[in-house]
Write a protein that holds these residues in place. Structure first.
Motif, PDB file in Angstrom:
ATOM      1  N   GLU A  86       0.839  -1.202   0.000  1.00  0.00           N
ATOM      2  CA  GLU A  86       0.000   0.000   0.000  1.00  0.00           C
ATOM      3  C   GLU A  86       0.876   1.255   0.000  1.00  0.00           C
ATOM      4  OE1 GLU A  86      -3.404  -2.396   2.523  1.00  0.00           O
ATOM      5  OE2 GLU A  86      -2.437  -0.636   3.434  1.00  0.00           O
ATOM      6  N   GLY A  87       2.012   1.187   0.685  1.00  0.00           N
ATOM      7  CA  GLY A  87       2.927   2.317   0.687  1.00  0.00           C
ATOM      8  C   GLY A  87       3.535   2.575  -0.678  1.00  0.00           C
ATOM      9  N   VAL A  88       3.947   1.515  -1.355  1.00  0.00           N
ATOM     10  CA  VAL A  88       4.490   1.672  -2.710  1.00  0.00           C
ATOM     11  C   VAL A  88       3.421   2.245  -3.638  1.00  0.00           C
ATOM     12  CG1 VAL A  88       5.456   0.448  -4.689  1.00  0.00           C
ATOM     13  CG2 VAL A  88       6.172  -0.178  -2.375  1.00  0.00           C
ATOM     14  N   ALA A  89       2.197   1.752  -3.521  1.00  0.00           N
ATOM     15  CA  ALA A  89       1.107   2.264  -4.346  1.00  0.00           C
ATOM     16  C   ALA A  89       0.831   3.733  -4.045  1.00  0.00           C
ATOM     17  CB  ALA A  89      -0.155   1.436  -4.109  1.00  0.00           C
ATOM     18  N   ALA A  90       0.922   4.132  -2.776  1.00  0.00           N
ATOM     19  CA  ALA A  90       0.708   5.533  -2.408  1.00  0.00           C
ATOM     20  C   ALA A  90       1.758   6.434  -3.047  1.00  0.00           C
ATOM     21  CB  ALA A  90       0.728   5.685  -0.882  1.00  0.00           C
ATOM     22  N   VAL A  91       3.010   5.998  -3.039  1.00  0.00           N
ATOM     23  CA  VAL A  91       4.083   6.772  -3.665  1.00  0.00           C
ATOM     24  C   VAL A  91       3.832   6.903  -5.163  1.00  0.00           C
ATOM     25  CG1 VAL A  91       6.539   6.735  -4.241  1.00  0.00           C
ATOM     26  CG2 VAL A  91       5.797   6.223  -1.907  1.00  0.00           C
ATOM     27  N   LEU A 115       7.581  11.637   0.093  1.00  0.00           N
ATOM     28  CA  LEU A 115       6.633  10.790   0.816  1.00  0.00           C
ATOM     29  C   LEU A 115       7.310   9.505   1.280  1.00  0.00           C
ATOM     30  CD1 LEU A 115       3.837   9.939   1.788  1.00  0.00           C
ATOM     31  CD2 LEU A 115       3.338   9.146  -0.536  1.00  0.00           C
ATOM     32  N   ALA A 116       8.036   8.860   0.382  1.00  0.00           N
ATOM     33  CA  ALA A 116       8.662   7.577   0.715  1.00  0.00           C
ATOM     34  C   ALA A 116       9.649   7.703   1.857  1.00  0.00           C
ATOM     35  CB  ALA A 116       9.358   7.000  -0.519  1.00  0.00           C
ATOM     36  N   LEU A 117      10.309   8.869   1.962  1.00  0.00           N
ATOM     37  CA  LEU A 117      11.383   9.043   2.941  1.00  0.00           C
ATOM     38  C   LEU A 117      10.960   9.852   4.157  1.00  0.00           C
ATOM     39  CD1 LEU A 117      14.308   9.701   0.436  1.00  0.00           C
ATOM     40  CD2 LEU A 117      13.914   7.635   1.789  1.00  0.00           C
ATOM     41  N   THR A 118       9.677  10.094   4.316  1.00  0.00           N
ATOM     42  CA  THR A 118       9.200  10.725   5.548  1.00  0.00           C
ATOM     43  C   THR A 118       9.213   9.681   6.661  1.00  0.00           C
ATOM     44  OG1 THR A 118       7.782  12.246   4.314  1.00  0.00           O
ATOM     45  CG2 THR A 118       7.261  11.905   6.641  1.00  0.00           C
ATOM     46  N   PRO A 119       9.869   9.957   7.795  1.00  0.00           N
ATOM     47  CA  PRO A 119      10.026   8.920   8.824  1.00  0.00           C
ATOM     48  C   PRO A 119       8.726   8.261   9.258  1.00  0.00           C
ATOM     49  CG  PRO A 119      11.488  10.752   9.295  1.00  0.00           C
ATOM     50  CD  PRO A 119      10.646  11.170   8.122  1.00  0.00           C
ATOM     51  N   VAL A 120       7.681   9.044   9.493  1.00  0.00           N
ATOM     52  CA  VAL A 120       6.435   8.449   9.966  1.00  0.00           C
ATOM     53  C   VAL A 120       5.777   7.612   8.873  1.00  0.00           C
ATOM     54  CG1 VAL A 120       4.915  10.394   9.368  1.00  0.00           C
ATOM     55  CG2 VAL A 120       4.359   8.923  11.321  1.00  0.00           C
ATOM     56  N   ALA A 121       6.021   7.940   7.598  1.00  0.00           N
ATOM     57  CA  ALA A 121       5.496   7.126   6.512  1.00  0.00           C
ATOM     58  C   ALA A 121       6.203   5.775   6.471  1.00  0.00           C
ATOM     59  CB  ALA A 121       5.655   7.857   5.178  1.00  0.00           C
ATOM     60  N   VAL A 122       7.524   5.771   6.651  1.00  0.00           N
ATOM     61  CA  VAL A 122       8.268   4.517   6.701  1.00  0.00           C
ATOM     62  C   VAL A 122       7.754   3.654   7.854  1.00  0.00           C
ATOM     63  CG1 VAL A 122      10.548   3.470   7.007  1.00  0.00           C
ATOM     64  CG2 VAL A 122      10.301   5.550   5.646  1.00  0.00           C
ATOM     65  N   LEU A 123       7.490   4.280   8.967  1.00  0.00           N
ATOM     66  CA  LEU A 123       6.961   3.546  10.121  1.00  0.00           C
ATOM     67  C   LEU A 123       5.616   2.907   9.803  1.00  0.00           C
ATOM     68  CD1 LEU A 123       7.044   2.950  13.246  1.00  0.00           C
ATOM     69  CD2 LEU A 123       5.762   5.096  13.507  1.00  0.00           C
ATOM     70  N   MET A 124       4.687   3.675   9.282  1.00  0.00           N
ATOM     71  CA  MET A 124       3.324   3.188   9.095  1.00  0.00           C
ATOM     72  C   MET A 124       3.186   2.234   7.920  1.00  0.00           C
ATOM     73  SD  MET A 124       1.065   4.083  11.366  1.00  0.00           S
ATOM     74  CE  MET A 124       2.333   3.481  12.472  1.00  0.00           C
ATOM     75  N   PHE A 125       4.020   2.369   6.906  1.00  0.00           N
ATOM     76  CA  PHE A 125       3.951   1.442   5.785  1.00  0.00           C
ATOM     77  C   PHE A 125       4.704   0.145   6.069  1.00  0.00           C
ATOM     78  CE2 PHE A 125       3.241   5.398   3.107  1.00  0.00           C
ATOM     79  CZ  PHE A 125       1.886   5.156   2.966  1.00  0.00           C
ATOM     80  N   ARG A 126       5.259   0.034   7.257  1.00  0.00           N
ATOM     81  CA  ARG A 126       5.873  -1.210   7.730  1.00  0.00           C
ATOM     82  C   ARG A 126       5.149  -1.723   8.978  1.00  0.00           C
ATOM     83  NH1 ARG A 126      11.227  -2.309   6.262  1.00  0.00           N
ATOM     84  NH2 ARG A 126      11.582  -3.124   8.363  1.00  0.00           N
ATOM     85  N   PHE A 127       3.937  -1.268   9.192  1.00  0.00           N
ATOM     86  CA  PHE A 127       3.205  -1.561  10.420  1.00  0.00           C
ATOM     87  C   PHE A 127       1.784  -1.945  10.045  1.00  0.00           C
ATOM     88  CE2 PHE A 127       2.023  -0.593  14.913  1.00  0.00           C
ATOM     89  CZ  PHE A 127       3.127  -1.160  15.536  1.00  0.00           C
ATOM     90  N   ASP A 128       1.041  -2.557  10.974  1.00  0.00           N
ATOM     91  CA  ASP A 128      -0.290  -3.062  10.634  1.00  0.00           C
ATOM     92  C   ASP A 128      -1.427  -2.225  11.201  1.00  0.00           C
ATOM     93  OD1 ASP A 128       0.461  -3.864  13.161  1.00  0.00           O
ATOM     94  OD2 ASP A 128      -0.279  -5.910  12.987  1.00  0.00           O
ATOM     95  N   ASN A 129      -1.210  -0.956  11.452  1.00  0.00           N
ATOM     96  CA  ASN A 129      -2.280  -0.038  11.820  1.00  0.00           C
ATOM     97  C   ASN A 129      -3.086   0.357  10.573  1.00  0.00           C
ATOM     98  OD1 ASN A 129      -1.210  -0.135  14.388  1.00  0.00           O
ATOM     99  ND2 ASN A 129      -1.323   2.057  14.712  1.00  0.00           N
TER     100      ASN A 129
END
Length: 627
Positions: A86-91, A115-129
């Motif tokens: 989903e993160g890759v698709a968002a980028v 977007l890809a390198l924003t710290p909180v984005a990296v966190l959430m696109f590697r998390f199950d929230n």
């Protein structure tokens, strides 16, 4: 080719070492596991396959995870990979939106990279929230709105695009409820201001989009409301088993006012509110690195595009559409987060990341194209200098990589001086200076993002960046960043070398192999192999055994589900094997307490059954009968 590199790099960043975080947020991981075992649990977003109670959100974000577990089996990867994709698709989608606005592939790539390198984005696109799905759907709604505006000038079908935008917002509502609606003012304003149709038609088109949103987001709510309560799970997070109460209260207006019955915190326990909240010690390193630049470049870009209605790739009207949309998104969402008095966690700010990225790219390009102007050159120089100085201030809050702040500051200020004279530089040298400014701006958030990807994150309140910068995102007295620690484990009990844990309000339990084996004994004989206070405590046992574990009281342990009478009926029917006394939630009250449904159940069990200890955990065999 460049886009493929961006998306490939993003995929590596989001997927590499993903399993180190184990179950990540075991609350949602357990619900995904439950959904893979039961279509009823899948539909309702139940915490357990026997559907005793739901998670405290609408379930759309759980569905891809549940399907993944159903197809590939239960593992950390099967739960977390959908978030990364989903993160890759968002980028990719943000790249498309910005490129369409500017006519520049470079601007699209820059937006995607930010977007890809924003710290909180990296966190959430590697998390199950739920936030990963939320961001993807909202970017899609912005793109569709942009296409709707374009369609009013090129003979397209604006109503179709607006309907699509509304449907995506509706699906975002099914992901994280009322937070999805924070983008609506920006979407509506852009269409009202820029659509090339009469004003009455603009309102009519927006009504179509609104109708699509209601249908896409309301069908599930309507089914749950009409479904007999006795044959569906209790609505977690509500106090009267109502999805409408959850929507408007605990997950709705209560987030703004702080009046959230059944919640923890309150009375300022969720951090200091105010206009500078997004830049404070709790939130700043998650999202704020480029927020000042986004605001400056966004406003400046609007100014320079103000006098042109051109539809060509050099700006004018399309740029005004894009900048108005993303500025509206950023301002409404940031101000809401800054002043909301209810539950707030720093990772919510991932919803700001697309707007920040788009404004930096669109606004930066709009100003750069007018760099011959002294005003434009001054804006670019001031933005570069301020961004470097602000990064220095954020980096200075931590002792992590102390040299980085000096490099960013010195190179950034030197680059700002060159940008001030950019109109006098040869074209090739000017491009090198611009590229250097971009690299300096991205250096600090990139370093934090790489650290985030290299760190295991578990628990209910994750935090991006180096572990040394973790600050409490929860109410006073509750744990903070939840980074590191036991990475969830795998089915079958605590991993080798990992100490068994009973879990608690914010992190899942990690049972020993001995306890896991005991819970699995005769599992098919019972509806629930165990019951435990609080969803996170129950989640770890459920993930370890693969069998339903009843989470008494929901996430906080404060939901009145089940009541003492209902629990006694389940026990009398032989539906629950064990009661696990250790662990708990906010509303549990503990053994011996006489307040709250969870505490009443704990007290009744302790007074009527014999306690035993297995793997350091106190439990009661409810099938043995009352003593």
């Amino acid at each position: 080719m460049a886009l493929a590199v961006l998306l490939g790099g993003t995929g590596v960043l989001y997927l590499w070492g993903l399993s180190e975080s184990g179950w990540a947020n075991s609350f949602y991981a357990a619900a995904a596991q439950a959904g893979s075992d039961s279509w009823k649990a899948f539909f309702f977003g139940s915490s357990d396959a026997a559907s005793s109670i739901t998670v405290d959100k609408t379930p759309l974000s759980l569905w891809p995870m549940g399907l993944s577990v159903r197809i590939f089996g239960l593992s950390s990867w099967s739960i977390l990979v959908p978030q990364a994709l989903e993160g890759v698709a968002a980028v990719a989608l943000l790249h498309a939106a910005v490129r369409r606005t500017t006519g520049s592939a470079a601007a699209g790539l820059l937006a995607g990279a930010v977007l890809a390198l924003t710290p909180v984005a990296v966190l959430m696109f590697r998390f199950d929230n739920p936030d990963a799905m939320l961001v993807l759907l909202l970017i899609g709604s912005a793109y569709a709105t942009q296409r709707a505006v374009e369609a009013t000038t090129d003979g397209g079908r604006p109503v179709r695009w607006l309907g699509f935008a509304g449907a995506l917002v509706g699906l975002a509502f099914l992901t994280k409820m009322l937070q999805a609606f924070l983008v609506l003012p920006a979407l509506a304003l852009v269409y009202l201001l820029f659509a090339a149709v009469p004003l009455w038609k603009r309102f009519g088109h927006l009504l179509v989009g609104f109708g699509a949103m209601v249908v896409a987001g309301g069908w599930w709510i309507a089914i749950v409301e009409l479904w007999p309560a006795a044959s569906r799970p209790y609505i977690g997070g509500s106090q009267d088993n109502s999805i409408l109460e959850l929507t408007l209260g605990y997950n709705g207006l209560g987030r703004l006012t702080g009046n959230e019955t059944g919640s923890v915190g309150g009375a300022g326990g969720w951090g200091q509110t105010g206009i500078l909240r997004m830049f404070g010690s709790e939130v700043g390193s998650q999202i704020a690195w480029l927020m000042p630049a986004a605001l400056i470049l966004g406003v400046a870009g609007l100014w320079f595009a103000r006098s042109s209605d051109r539809l060509d790739s050099r700006g004018g009207r399309p740029v005004r559409v894009g900048l108005t949309l993303w500025l509206g998104w950023l301002l409404v969402t940031a101000l809401t987060f800054s002043f909301m008095a209810g539950i707030f966690h720093a990772y919510y700010t991932v919803a700001l990341a697309p707007a920040v990225a788009a404004l930096v790219a669109i606004g930066g390009l709009a100003v750069w194209r007018r760099r011959e102007s002294l005003v434009a050159a001054a804006v670019l120089a001031a933005t570069t200098a301020f961004t470097a100085t602000f990064a220095f201030a954020l980096l200075n809050r931590s002792d992590w990589m102390p040299w980085l702040k000096y490099v960013v500051l010195v190179v950034g200020l030197a680059t700002a001086l060159l940008i001030g004279a950019v109109s006098q530089l040869p074209k090739r040298l000017a491009q090198v200076v611009a590229a250097t400014a971009v690299l300096v701006a991205l250096a600090a958030p990139t370093a934090y993002s790489l650290s985030t990807a290299a760190t295991a994150h578990t628990g209910a309140i994750p935090s991006a960046g180096p572990a040394t910068t973790s600050t409490s995102s929860g109410p006073v007295g509750l744990p903070g960043g939840m980074r590191g620690g036991t990475p969830g484990g795998a089915p079958g009990g605590a991993p080798g070398g990992t100490r068994a844990s009973t879990g608690g309000l914010l992190d899942g339990s990690t049972p020993s192999a001995e306890l896991t084996a005991l819970l699995q004994t005769d599992a098919n004989t019972f509806t629930w192999v165990a019951a435990a206070i609080g969803s996170n405590s129950a989640a770890g046992y459920q993930l370890a055994t693969g069998d339903p574990v009843m989470p008494i009281g929901g996430f906080n342990g404060s939901d009145p589900s089940p009541t003492l009478a209902q629990f006694q009926t389940y026990v009398a029917k032989g539906e629950i094997h064990y009661f696990i006394a250790s662990g708990g939630g906010f509303g549990g009250g503990g053994l011996g307490s006489d307040s709250g449904t969870s505490a009443q159940i704990s007290t009744w069990v302790s007074q009527n059954f014999t306690a035993t200890t297995v793997g350091g955990v106190t439990l009661y065999d409810l099938s043995a009968g009352v003593v």
